[in-house]
Design an enzyme around this catalytic site. Structure first.
Site, PDB file in Angstrom:
ATOM      1  N   HIS A  83       0.844  -1.207   0.000  1.00 32.46           N
ATOM      2  CA  HIS A  83       0.000   0.000   0.000  1.00 32.46           C
ATOM      3  C   HIS A  83       0.874   1.250   0.000  1.00 32.46           C
ATOM      4  O   HIS A  83       2.081   1.194   0.274  1.00 32.46           O
ATOM      5  CB  HIS A  83      -0.909   0.016   1.240  1.00 32.46           C
ATOM      6  CG  HIS A  83      -0.153   0.158   2.520  1.00 32.46           C
ATOM      7  ND1 HIS A  83       0.592  -0.871   3.061  1.00 32.46           N
ATOM      8  CD2 HIS A  83       0.009   1.220   3.345  1.00 32.46           C
ATOM      9  CE1 HIS A  83       1.172  -0.447   4.163  1.00 32.46           C
ATOM     10  NE2 HIS A  83       0.843   0.823   4.369  1.00 32.46           N
ATOM     11  N   ASP A 113       0.707   4.920   2.023  1.00 33.09           N
ATOM     12  CA  ASP A 113      -0.021   5.401   3.198  1.00 33.09           C
ATOM     13  C   ASP A 113      -1.086   6.425   2.818  1.00 33.09           C
ATOM     14  O   ASP A 113      -0.814   7.402   2.087  1.00 33.09           O
ATOM     15  CB  ASP A 113       0.940   6.022   4.223  1.00 33.09           C
ATOM     16  CG  ASP A 113       1.788   4.946   4.897  1.00 33.09           C
ATOM     17  OD1 ASP A 113       1.304   3.797   5.034  1.00 33.09           O
ATOM     18  OD2 ASP A 113       2.938   5.246   5.281  1.00 33.09           O
ATOM     19  N   HIS A 169       4.659   0.153   0.025  1.00 35.69           N
ATOM     20  CA  HIS A 169       5.433  -0.666   0.971  1.00 35.69           C
ATOM     21  C   HIS A 169       4.568  -1.752   1.590  1.00 35.69           C
ATOM     22  O   HIS A 169       3.333  -1.712   1.498  1.00 35.69           O
ATOM     23  CB  HIS A 169       6.085   0.209   2.051  1.00 35.69           C
ATOM     24  CG  HIS A 169       5.119   1.020   2.853  1.00 35.69           C
ATOM     25  ND1 HIS A 169       4.548   2.173   2.381  1.00 35.69           N
ATOM     26  CD2 HIS A 169       4.613   0.840   4.098  1.00 35.69           C
ATOM     27  CE1 HIS A 169       3.739   2.682   3.301  1.00 35.69           C
ATOM     28  NE2 HIS A 169       3.752   1.883   4.351  1.00 35.69           N
ATOM     29  N   ARG A 190       5.182   5.948  13.960  1.00 36.76           N
ATOM     30  CA  ARG A 190       5.179   6.543  12.621  1.00 36.76           C
ATOM     31  C   ARG A 190       4.502   7.898  12.624  1.00 36.76           C
ATOM     32  O   ARG A 190       3.411   8.041  13.183  1.00 36.76           O
ATOM     33  CB  ARG A 190       4.446   5.624  11.632  1.00 36.76           C
ATOM     34  CG  ARG A 190       4.635   6.041  10.179  1.00 36.76           C
ATOM     35  CD  ARG A 190       3.745   5.255   9.229  1.00 36.76           C
ATOM     36  NE  ARG A 190       2.475   5.927   9.026  1.00 36.76           N
ATOM     37  CZ  ARG A 190       1.401   5.358   8.485  1.00 36.76           C
ATOM     38  NH1 ARG A 190       1.443   4.083   8.107  1.00 36.76           N
ATOM     39  NH2 ARG A 190       0.287   6.040   8.321  1.00 36.76           N
TER      40      ARG A 190
HETATM   41  C1  SIN Z   1       3.094   0.991   7.568  1.00 33.43           C
HETATM   42  O1  SIN Z   1       3.478   2.152   7.664  1.00 33.43           O
HETATM   43  O2  SIN Z   1       2.251   0.696   6.745  1.00 33.43           O
HETATM   44  C2  SIN Z   1       3.692  -0.083   8.441  1.00 33.43           C
HETATM   45  C3  SIN Z   1       5.036  -0.422   8.015  1.00 33.43           C
HETATM   46  C4  SIN Z   1       5.736  -1.324   9.001  1.00 33.43           C
HETATM   47  O3  SIN Z   1       5.209  -1.642  10.076  1.00 33.43           O
HETATM   48  O4  SIN Z   1       6.845  -1.733   8.687  1.00 33.43           O
END
Ligand code: SIN
Length: 245
Positions: free
Chosen positions: A63, A65, A218, A234
């Site tokens: 996806h 973000d 990612h 994050r």
């Molecule tokens: C995310 O930001 O989608 C999660 C990425 C992760 O946990 O490595």
């Protein structure tokens, strides 16, 4: 992507550094926000005194973000606090290359298309099979109605074209049914996630990774046990509305 190893950041410093690149999102899953720091979205399978410290196994599918928002995220900055000794990597795929390696005929066709992005799509497709902690509740569902974006966007800084679809949130092409969209989306999803386009990040504690959601997708890999803690903070930097080509 930019990778900064061995950073020692308080939540306030993480927020302050992220703010240098734009204003910050408050994630729609409010249960996963860090107390006192609503700009920090906690991705964590750690449970303390019976209470989850964050959203477990978030993003364990390809996806970009917030592509399910009318104005998706520009970038994300993830800080690793606890990681498994083995596993828990994150893969990133290059959406410039994904576009540039398609035939001119397919590029031309995709240049004119838009697609629907929907947080509920990932919820149904991925989370429904994986336990309750990561599910969308009714309130967050209401805040995230399906939105439409161009399938190919022009990056506002580099001027390069990038594919802007992803298996997590893209449900179908605008003006087509899901059934009609499925064969071309399936082809594109395997194309954009091929090994040649991927960088796989092996996290170390205190890594700060900053990625551009406008030209990458990612996937967090869930290959560690439920008893193995993985705890990340994050921030998500606001972007602008995708510009078609
Ligand atoms: C995310 O930001 O989608 C999660 C990425 C992760 O946990 O490595």
């Amino acid at each position: 992507m930019l990778i900064f190893r061995d950073q020692h950041l308080t939540p306030a410093q993480h927020v302050a550094f992220s703010r240098r690149f734009g204003s910050l999102e408050t994630h729609v899953i409010s249960e996963a926000l860090l107390e006192g720091y609503p700009e920090i979205y906690v991705i964590s399978n750690v449970v303390e005194n019976g209470k989850p410290k964050g959203r477990a196994y978030a993003g364990t599918y390809w996806h970009s973000d917030l592509s399910y928002m009318a104005v998706p995220a520009m970038g994300s900055m993830m800080y690793a606090l606890q990681i498994p000794e083995i596993g828990g990597d994150t893969m990133f795929a290059n959406m410039y290359l994904a576009y540039e390696t398609l035939s001119m005929g397919l590029q031309r066709m995709l240049d004119g298309l838009s697609a629907v992005h929907d947080f509920g799509h990932a919820d149904q497709r991925y989370f429904s099979k994986r336990g309750a902690t990561a599910r969308l509740n009714e309130a967050s569902r209401k805040k995230t109605p399906p939105v439409e974006h161009p399938v190919v966007r022009t990056h506002p800084t580099t001027g390069r074209k990038a594919l802007f679809i992803n298996p997590g949130f893209t449900s179908h092409f605008v003006d087509m049914t899901e059934e009609e969209s499925e064969p071309l989306l399936a082809y594109l999803f395997q194309h954009i996630t091929q090994p040649a386009f991927i960088y796989r990040h092996r996290w170390q504690v205190n890594d700060l990774v900053f990625w551009d959601n406008r030209c990458t997708i990612h996937h967090a890999i869930r290959d560690y046990g439920e008893e193995t803690p993985r705890h990340m903070h994050r921030t998500t930097i606001c972007g602008d509305k995708p510009v078609p080509v």
